[in-house]
Design a protein around this motif. Structure first.
Motif, PDB file in Angstrom:
ATOM      1  N   ASP A 215       0.940  -1.005  -0.124  1.00 39.70           N
ATOM      2  CA  ASP A 215      -0.034  -0.122  -0.040  1.00 39.70           C
ATOM      3  C   ASP A 215       0.819   1.193  -0.209  1.00 39.70           C
ATOM      4  N   GLU A 216       0.618   2.036  -0.880  1.00 43.88           N
ATOM      5  CA  GLU A 216       1.397   3.465  -1.109  1.00 43.88           C
ATOM      6  C   GLU A 216       1.340   4.147   0.085  1.00 43.88           C
ATOM      7  N   SER A 217       0.147   4.138   0.716  1.00 41.96           N
ATOM      8  CA  SER A 217      -0.041   5.378   1.720  1.00 41.96           C
ATOM      9  C   SER A 217       0.684   4.827   2.985  1.00 41.96           C
ATOM     10  N   THR A 218       0.663   3.294   3.185  1.00 41.96           N
ATOM     11  CA  THR A 218       1.749   2.858   4.213  1.00 41.96           C
ATOM     12  C   THR A 218       3.089   3.279   4.023  1.00 41.96           C
ATOM     13  N   VAL A 219       3.543   2.990   2.727  1.00 47.08           N
ATOM     14  CA  VAL A 219       5.034   3.332   2.298  1.00 47.08           C
ATOM     15  C   VAL A 219       5.252   4.953   2.726  1.00 47.08           C
TER      16      VAL A 219
END
Length: 364
Positions: free
Chosen positions: A92-96
């Motif tokens: 997940d890009e938001s988690t990154v």
């Protein structure tokens, strides 16, 4: 005068001491008769201490000999993991972004200036952590099976036989528990090494920052610490890779396999570092190409992704396959070298005892 010895040597009379040539011939005959028979290697393929270039040549020869088996292993076991790992479809890009922000704040509180290099390093580290965590089920199944299959195929190659799926499945059923145990130990060792480095780096940078040193000096200290850690981390990865090979071919698992790996590669770490350096350069190069040519639209309208993506996945899988074969060959080389050293030590001691007994008997 009577020579009282319980050992009879062909061609050596009891009433005359053995000459240096006879002792040397006896030593060579004993070495020839004590070659290891459990390694599956024919006498004409006996190993010696090999350099990294020789291991690479041997790897190419093995890939050609059992090419069908290696192609099947790459397609069925390595390519799926490579495709998921390179594309990061499960991340997940938001988690990154959230993890990257936290790492940047930690770096800033440690005294490191907010430079583009620091921010990029934090982003790449966050992506690597999340990708490894998400892909762990694939690593502990497909990737672990591929490593075991490669090691078994290399062993079959030196035994002058072809890879058979039935025999491999039977082997996996017998060694699966120690495979998983060793892989978990490897993961714990890698995570522990990374955690220790990050804690020490943060503590050192915070100390320099509290003492009022300039940001440039703190960055220099961080770079030097990173270089030192890279060497230590490379050695840890080599030990872990050989530990996986050991748990397949020997009846040892977990921390015992890692300890056995430390003992086995003693004196051969330079060769292991060169193997690790070559494989790292190959994987980083392919990852960079995939990042800029597939994940980022760098040119045109993206039509090249249709063929460049699968091609780079195949290239990455081939690098991983080659690295696994080289680790297996490196294991055989280290084991044979340790056996030769052990045989030499035992034979030198035996011949020394024999000479001492001969001298005593003639003095009497």
């Amino acid at each position: 005068m009577e020579f009282s010895s319980s050992v009879d040597f062909p061609g050596i009379h009891r009433d005359t001491p053995p000459t240096d040539k006879e002792c040397h011939d006896l030593r060579l005959q004993t070495v020839a008769s004590t070659k290891p028979s459990d390694s599956g290697i024919e006498p004409d393929n006996q190993f010696h201490s090999m350099s990294a270039l020789e291991i690479l040549r041997e790897t190419v020869r093995i890939l050609r000999y059992n090419s069908t088996a290696f192609v099947v292993i790459a397609i069925l076991l390595i390519c799926p993991v490579s495709a998921v790992f390179l594309s990061n479809v499960l991340v997940d890009e938001s988690t990154v972004k959230m993890l990257t922000i936290r790492l940047v704040l930690i770096a800033r509180s440690s005294g490191l200036p907010l430079m583009p290099m620091i921010e990029h390093s934090c982003q790449r580290f966050a992506e690597s952590i999340l990708s490894s965590a998400v892909c762990f089920p694939l690593f502990v199944t497909f990737s672990l099976l591929s490593k075991a299959a490669v090691v078994h195929t290399v062993d079959c190659t030196y035994a002058k036989r072809r890879f058979e799926a039935g025999l491999f499945l039977a082997l996996v059923r017998n060694i699966w528990n120690r495979l998983v145990t060793t892989y978990v130990s490897v993961c714990l060792a890698i995570v522990g090494c990374l955690t220790t480095f990050l804690v020490l780096l943060g503590a050192v940078c915070s100390t320099f920052y509290a003492l009022g040193f300039s940001p440039d000096l703190i960055i220099s200290v961080a770079v030097i610490g990173g270089l030192v850690f890279s060497v230590i981390f490379a050695n840890a990865v080599i030990i872990c890779n050989i530990g996986i090979v050991i748990c397949v071919l020997e009846d040892v698992a977990g921390p015992g396999a890692l300890l056995r790996s430390c003992v086995l590669i003693r004196g051969q770490t330079q060769v292991g570092l060169l193997i690790f350096l070559g494989s790292t350069i190959g994987t980083v190069f392919v990852e960079g190409l995939f990042e800029h040519r597939v994940k980022t639209l760098s040119y045109g309208e993206g039509s090249s992704r249709i063929w460049e993506g699968p091609l780079l996945v195949v290239m990455y899988s081939f690098v991983v396959l080659t690295d696994s074969v080289m680790n297996a060959v490196f294991y055989f080389s280290c084991r044979s070298s340790s056996m030769v050293i052990s045989d030499d030590s035992v034979l030198d001691g035996s011949i020394g005892i024999l000479s001492f007994e001969l001298d005593d008997s003639f003095i009497d």
